[in-house]
Design a protein around this motif. Structure first.
Motif, PDB file in Angstrom:
ATOM      1  N   TYR A 105     -66.118  41.981 -78.935  1.00 18.01           N
ATOM      2  CA  TYR A 105     -64.948  41.116 -78.740  1.00 18.01           C
ATOM      3  C   TYR A 105     -63.640  41.894 -78.884  1.00 18.01           C
ATOM      4  O   TYR A 105     -62.711  41.713 -78.078  1.00 18.01           O
ATOM      5  CB  TYR A 105     -64.986  39.980 -79.757  1.00 18.01           C
ATOM      6  CG  TYR A 105     -63.745  39.121 -79.750  1.00 18.01           C
ATOM      7  CD1 TYR A 105     -63.523  38.189 -78.740  1.00 18.01           C
ATOM      8  CD2 TYR A 105     -62.772  39.265 -80.751  1.00 18.01           C
ATOM      9  CE1 TYR A 105     -62.374  37.418 -78.723  1.00 18.01           C
ATOM     10  CE2 TYR A 105     -61.626  38.492 -80.737  1.00 18.01           C
ATOM     11  CZ  TYR A 105     -61.429  37.569 -79.729  1.00 18.01           C
ATOM     12  OH  TYR A 105     -60.288  36.807 -79.711  1.00 18.01           O
ATOM     13  N   ASP A 106     -63.538  42.768 -79.880  1.00 15.99           N
ATOM     14  CA  ASP A 106     -62.299  43.513 -80.100  1.00 15.99           C
ATOM     15  C   ASP A 106     -62.002  44.498 -78.975  1.00 15.99           C
ATOM     16  O   ASP A 106     -60.832  44.763 -78.673  1.00 15.99           O
ATOM     17  CB  ASP A 106     -62.374  44.266 -81.435  1.00 15.99           C
ATOM     18  CG  ASP A 106     -62.329  43.319 -82.621  1.00 15.99           C
ATOM     19  OD1 ASP A 106     -61.871  42.171 -82.455  1.00 15.99           O
ATOM     20  OD2 ASP A 106     -62.759  43.719 -83.727  1.00 15.99           O
ATOM     21  N   ASP A 127     -52.050  57.834 -54.791  1.00 13.34           N
ATOM     22  CA  ASP A 127     -52.208  57.017 -53.595  1.00 13.34           C
ATOM     23  C   ASP A 127     -50.869  56.364 -53.248  1.00 13.34           C
ATOM     24  O   ASP A 127     -50.318  55.587 -54.044  1.00 13.34           O
ATOM     25  CB  ASP A 127     -53.269  55.942 -53.840  1.00 13.34           C
ATOM     26  CG  ASP A 127     -53.623  55.188 -52.571  1.00 13.34           C
ATOM     27  OD1 ASP A 127     -53.071  55.519 -51.502  1.00 13.34           O
ATOM     28  OD2 ASP A 127     -54.443  54.252 -52.662  1.00 13.34           O
ATOM     29  N   PRO A 128     -50.308  56.615 -52.080  1.00 14.46           N
ATOM     30  CA  PRO A 128     -49.007  56.022 -51.733  1.00 14.46           C
ATOM     31  C   PRO A 128     -49.078  54.505 -51.516  1.00 14.46           C
ATOM     32  O   PRO A 128     -48.058  53.822 -51.567  1.00 14.46           O
ATOM     33  CB  PRO A 128     -48.603  56.755 -50.451  1.00 14.46           C
ATOM     34  CG  PRO A 128     -49.883  57.248 -49.862  1.00 14.46           C
ATOM     35  CD  PRO A 128     -50.777  57.534 -51.016  1.00 14.46           C
ATOM     36  N   LYS A 129     -50.256  53.967 -51.286  1.00 11.66           N
ATOM     37  CA  LYS A 129     -50.392  52.536 -51.065  1.00 11.66           C
ATOM     38  C   LYS A 129     -50.572  51.752 -52.369  1.00 11.66           C
ATOM     39  O   LYS A 129     -50.557  50.524 -52.347  1.00 11.66           O
ATOM     40  CB  LYS A 129     -51.588  52.261 -50.147  1.00 11.66           C
ATOM     41  CG  LYS A 129     -51.445  52.852 -48.757  1.00 11.66           C
ATOM     42  CD  LYS A 129     -52.654  52.498 -47.912  1.00 11.66           C
ATOM     43  CE  LYS A 129     -52.533  53.080 -46.503  1.00 11.66           C
ATOM     44  NZ  LYS A 129     -53.707  52.743 -45.662  1.00 11.66           N
ATOM     45  N   ALA A 130     -50.738  52.457 -53.449  1.00  8.79           N
ATOM     46  CA  ALA A 130     -50.928  51.768 -54.728  1.00  8.79           C
ATOM     47  C   ALA A 130     -49.583  51.263 -55.224  1.00  8.79           C
ATOM     48  O   ALA A 130     -48.639  52.043 -55.416  1.00  8.79           O
ATOM     49  CB  ALA A 130     -51.557  52.721 -55.735  1.00  8.79           C
ATOM     50  N   ARG A 131     -49.463  49.962 -55.499  1.00  9.44           N
ATOM     51  CA  ARG A 131     -48.189  49.366 -55.906  1.00  9.44           C
ATOM     52  C   ARG A 131     -48.330  48.369 -57.066  1.00  9.44           C
ATOM     53  O   ARG A 131     -47.416  47.591 -57.305  1.00  9.44           O
ATOM     54  CB  ARG A 131     -47.546  48.633 -54.722  1.00  9.44           C
ATOM     55  CG  ARG A 131     -47.231  49.537 -53.554  1.00  9.44           C
ATOM     56  CD  ARG A 131     -46.439  48.829 -52.482  1.00  9.44           C
ATOM     57  NE  ARG A 131     -46.136  49.731 -51.387  1.00  9.44           N
ATOM     58  CZ  ARG A 131     -45.123  50.581 -51.375  1.00  9.44           C
ATOM     59  NH1 ARG A 131     -44.309  50.640 -52.424  1.00  9.44           N
ATOM     60  NH2 ARG A 131     -44.917  51.392 -50.347  1.00  9.44           N
ATOM     61  N   GLY A 132     -49.421  48.404 -57.756  1.00  9.56           N
ATOM     62  CA  GLY A 132     -49.580  47.441 -58.842  1.00  9.56           C
ATOM     63  C   GLY A 132     -50.431  47.980 -59.966  1.00  9.56           C
ATOM     64  O   GLY A 132     -50.947  49.106 -59.941  1.00  9.56           O
ATOM     65  N   GLY A 133     -50.550  47.165 -60.982  1.00 11.10           N
ATOM     66  CA  GLY A 133     -51.348  47.541 -62.145  1.00 11.10           C
ATOM     67  C   GLY A 133     -51.464  46.372 -63.109  1.00 11.10           C
ATOM     68  O   GLY A 133     -50.935  45.282 -62.871  1.00 11.10           O
ATOM     69  N   VAL A 134     -52.159  46.595 -64.185  1.00 13.50           N
ATOM     70  CA  VAL A 134     -52.331  45.582 -65.220  1.00 13.50           C
ATOM     71  C   VAL A 134     -51.423  45.925 -66.390  1.00 13.50           C
ATOM     72  O   VAL A 134     -51.063  47.081 -66.620  1.00 13.50           O
ATOM     73  CB  VAL A 134     -53.792  45.505 -65.684  1.00 13.50           C
ATOM     74  CG1 VAL A 134     -54.694  45.043 -64.555  1.00 13.50           C
ATOM     75  CG2 VAL A 134     -54.261  46.841 -66.232  1.00 13.50           C
ATOM     76  N   VAL A 135     -51.044  44.910 -67.115  1.00 13.24           N
ATOM     77  CA  VAL A 135     -50.158  45.077 -68.272  1.00 13.24           C
ATOM     78  C   VAL A 135     -50.987  45.529 -69.461  1.00 13.24           C
ATOM     79  O   VAL A 135     -52.076  45.002 -69.725  1.00 13.24           O
ATOM     80  CB  VAL A 135     -49.439  43.754 -68.578  1.00 13.24           C
ATOM     81  CG1 VAL A 135     -48.542  43.914 -69.794  1.00 13.24           C
ATOM     82  CG2 VAL A 135     -48.630  43.305 -67.368  1.00 13.24           C
ATOM     83  N   MET A 136     -50.493  46.539 -70.187  1.00 13.62           N
ATOM     84  CA  MET A 136     -51.171  47.008 -71.378  1.00 13.62           C
ATOM     85  C   MET A 136     -50.903  46.024 -72.519  1.00 13.62           C
ATOM     86  O   MET A 136     -49.757  45.772 -72.885  1.00 13.62           O
ATOM     87  CB  MET A 136     -50.676  48.401 -71.763  1.00 13.62           C
ATOM     88  CG  MET A 136     -51.534  49.053 -72.848  1.00 13.62           C
ATOM     89  SD  MET A 136     -50.820  50.581 -73.460  1.00 13.62           S
ATOM     90  CE  MET A 136     -49.400  49.936 -74.332  1.00 13.62           C
ATOM     91  N   LEU A 137     -51.962  45.477 -73.099  1.00 14.62           N
ATOM     92  CA  LEU A 137     -51.868  44.471 -74.146  1.00 14.62           C
ATOM     93  C   LEU A 137     -52.158  45.083 -75.503  1.00 14.62           C
ATOM     94  O   LEU A 137     -52.833  46.117 -75.616  1.00 14.62           O
ATOM     95  CB  LEU A 137     -52.858  43.329 -73.877  1.00 14.62           C
ATOM     96  CG  LEU A 137     -52.729  42.623 -72.530  1.00 14.62           C
ATOM     97  CD1 LEU A 137     -53.865  41.617 -72.363  1.00 14.62           C
ATOM     98  CD2 LEU A 137     -51.378  41.936 -72.416  1.00 14.62           C
ATOM     99  N   ASP A 138     -51.659  44.422 -76.525  1.00 16.22           N
ATOM    100  CA  ASP A 138     -51.982  44.825 -77.883  1.00 16.22           C
ATOM    101  C   ASP A 138     -53.412  44.406 -78.210  1.00 16.22           C
ATOM    102  O   ASP A 138     -53.992  43.527 -77.584  1.00 16.22           O
ATOM    103  CB  ASP A 138     -51.005  44.191 -78.873  1.00 16.22           C
ATOM    104  CG  ASP A 138     -49.582  44.731 -78.682  1.00 16.22           C
ATOM    105  OD1 ASP A 138     -49.456  45.890 -78.232  1.00 16.22           O
ATOM    106  OD2 ASP A 138     -48.632  43.996 -78.981  1.00 16.22           O
ATOM    107  N   GLY A 139     -53.963  45.029 -79.244  1.00 11.35           N
ATOM    108  CA  GLY A 139     -55.326  44.710 -79.653  1.00 11.35           C
ATOM    109  C   GLY A 139     -55.406  43.344 -80.317  1.00 11.35           C
ATOM    110  O   GLY A 139     -54.408  42.668 -80.605  1.00 11.35           O
ATOM    111  N   SER A 140     -56.622  42.921 -80.570  1.00 10.55           N
ATOM    112  CA  SER A 140     -56.852  41.623 -81.191  1.00 10.55           C
ATOM    113  C   SER A 140     -56.553  41.608 -82.674  1.00 10.55           C
ATOM    114  O   SER A 140     -56.490  40.536 -83.286  1.00 10.55           O
ATOM    115  CB  SER A 140     -58.314  41.200 -80.962  1.00 10.55           C
ATOM    116  OG  SER A 140     -59.194  42.145 -81.567  1.00 10.55           O
ATOM    117  N   GLY A 141     -56.357  42.789 -83.249  1.00 12.41           N
ATOM    118  CA  GLY A 141     -56.103  42.853 -84.682  1.00 12.41           C
ATOM    119  C   GLY A 141     -57.345  42.724 -85.532  1.00 12.41           C
ATOM    120  O   GLY A 141     -57.255  42.477 -86.739  1.00 12.41           O
ATOM    121  N   GLY A 142     -58.522  42.878 -84.946  1.00 13.75           N
ATOM    122  CA  GLY A 142     -59.769  42.754 -85.678  1.00 13.75           C
ATOM    123  C   GLY A 142     -60.167  44.039 -86.368  1.00 13.75           C
ATOM    124  O   GLY A 142     -59.416  45.024 -86.431  1.00 13.75           O
TER     125      GLY A 142
END
Length: 313
Positions: A183-184, A279-294
Motif C-alpha cells: 500500500y505504501d 522525444d519531441p512529441k512528449a508533452r505531458g507527465g504525472v505529478v509527483m506526489l508525497d508518500g502516504s506517511g506509513g
C-alpha cells in the motif's frame, strides 16, 4: 380309579402342547424376534415387528452404516450397540478435525492451506482497504488476532489447534506487513491518481495554483524542456536526483513553476535523459506526489527540491 379320576380332572392338551379348553388353541405368551432370532416370553409381536422396521429404516438412511457394519463383530449384532458406537464415532470425528476439509487433507496440508488463505486475505485487506477505511482495517486485524489467542487458550491441550492458531496468527502478521508495504509503495498512489484530475493544453506560464488538484498534465505545443538548465544533485543515499525546467517558447518567463524530474538519468549539469525527454512529441507527465506517511513510505521530494534550488542558483 383314583389315578384315572385324577387324569380325567386334568384339562386336555391341544395340538400345540399348551393347556386349554378342548377344541380351542390358546394364544401363546411372548413373542419371537426375527431380528434377534430369539423367543421373548414377555414381549409383544407387534412391538417387536415395529422396532425391527424402525431399526432397518434407520440403518438404510444412516450415512455411518458402513462403519457400523464393519464393527459389528466387535460390538455384537445388536443394532442399539452399533447405533451408540456410530454416534460416539461421529462425535469423536467431528471434534478431532477442525473443519470437514481436514478429512480430505493431511494436517500439514491443512495448516499450509489455511495459513496461505489468511495471508492473502490480510494482504488484500491492507492493500485495498487502508485508503478509505484505515481504522476498520486495524480493528479487523486486532479482532482476528484476539480470536486466535482465545481459541489457542481454550485448546491449549491439543497440539493441532495450537499449531493452527499459531499459523493463522503468523499469517495475519505477515499479511499485514506485506499489505502495508504494497500500500505504501503502490496502492496509495494508484488510489490518488484515480481521484485526481487530468489537465490538458496547459501553458507553462500558468500558475500552479490553478492545477493544484492535478494528477496528470499535458502541456501546450509551445512548451519545451530546457535541458541546458538541467542539473543533477548527488544525494547521500548514492542516487543522482535530476531536475529540468519546463518553459514556454513564447516569451521569456522569469519564474519557473513546472519541473521535470527523474533519478539517475542525468549528469551534474547540461544533460537530462529521464523518461521520454528526448522525444519531441512528449508533452505531458504525472505529478509527483508525497508518500502516504506509513511505515514503509519514503519521499524523494526533498532531494528534488535541492536539485531545483541548485538549478535556480
Amino acid at each position: 380309579p383314583r389315578g384315572r379320576a385324577a387324569s380325567r380332572a386334568l384339562p386336555p392338551r391341544s395340538r400345540n402342547g399348551l393347556t386349554g379348553k378342548p377344541g380351542t388353541m390358546q394364544q401363546p405368551h411372548g413373542s419371537y424376534s426375527p431380528r434377534r432370532k430369539t423367543w421373548n416370553p414377555c414381549g409383544n409381536v407387534q412391538e417387536e415387528i415395529l422396532e425391527d422396521q424402525r431399526q432397518r429404516l434407520h440403518f438404510h438412511t444412516n450415512p455411518h452404516t458402513s462403519f457400523v457394519s464393519s464393527h459389528a463383530k466387535e460390538y455384537g449384532s445388536d443394532p442399539q450397540n452399533q447405533l451408540k458406537k456410530s454416534r460416539k464415532t461421529k462425535k469423536a470425528s467431528s471434534s478431532g478435525g477442525l473443519f470437514s476439509l481436514r478429512v480430505h487433507f493431511t494436517d500439514a496440508q491443512f495448516l499450509v492451506g489455511s495459513s496461505t488463505v489468511a495471508f492473502l486475505l490480510t494482504l488484500c485487506l491492507y492493500n485495498f482497504g487502508l485508503f478509505r477505511h484505515p481504522k476498520a482495517v486495524g480493528n479487523v486485524t486486532l479482532i482476528a488476532l484476539a480470536a486466535c489467542a482465545i481459541f489457542a487458550w481454550q485448546s491449549r491441550n491439543r497440539r493441532f489447534y495450537l499449531a493452527f492458531c499459531g499459523c493463522c496468527a503468523t499469517a495475519l502478521l505477515c499479511g499485514a506487513a506485506a499489505g502495508r508495504y504494497c500500500y505504501d509503495n503502490y496502492g496509495y498512489f494508484s488510489f490518488q491518481f484515480a481521484n485526481l484530475r487530468t489537465y490538458e493544453n496547459v501553458v507553462p506560464a500558468l500558475s500552479t495554483a490553478v492545477v493544484a488538484d492535478a494528477g496528470r498534465i499535458t502541456f501546450a505545443k509551445e512548451a519545451r524542456l530546457d535541458q541546458t538548465q538541467s542539473v543533477g544533485f548527488a544525494a547521500e543515499d548514492g542516487h543522482m536526483y535530476c531536475a529540468a525546467p519546463v518553459l514556454s517558447s513564447v516569451g521569456n518567463a522569469k519564474q519557473v513553476d513546472f519541473w521535470a524530474v527523474g533519478r539517475d538519468c542525468c549528469r551534474l549539469s547540461g544533460h537530462f535523459d529521464c523518461g521520454a525527454a528526448a522525444d519531441p512529441k512528449a508533452r505531458g507527465g504525472v505529478v509527483m506526489l508525497d508518500g502516504s506517511g506509513g511505515l514503509f513510505s519514503s519521499s524523494d521530494r526533498e532531494h528534488y527540491d535541492d536539485a531545483r534550488r541548485k538549478s535556480q542558483a
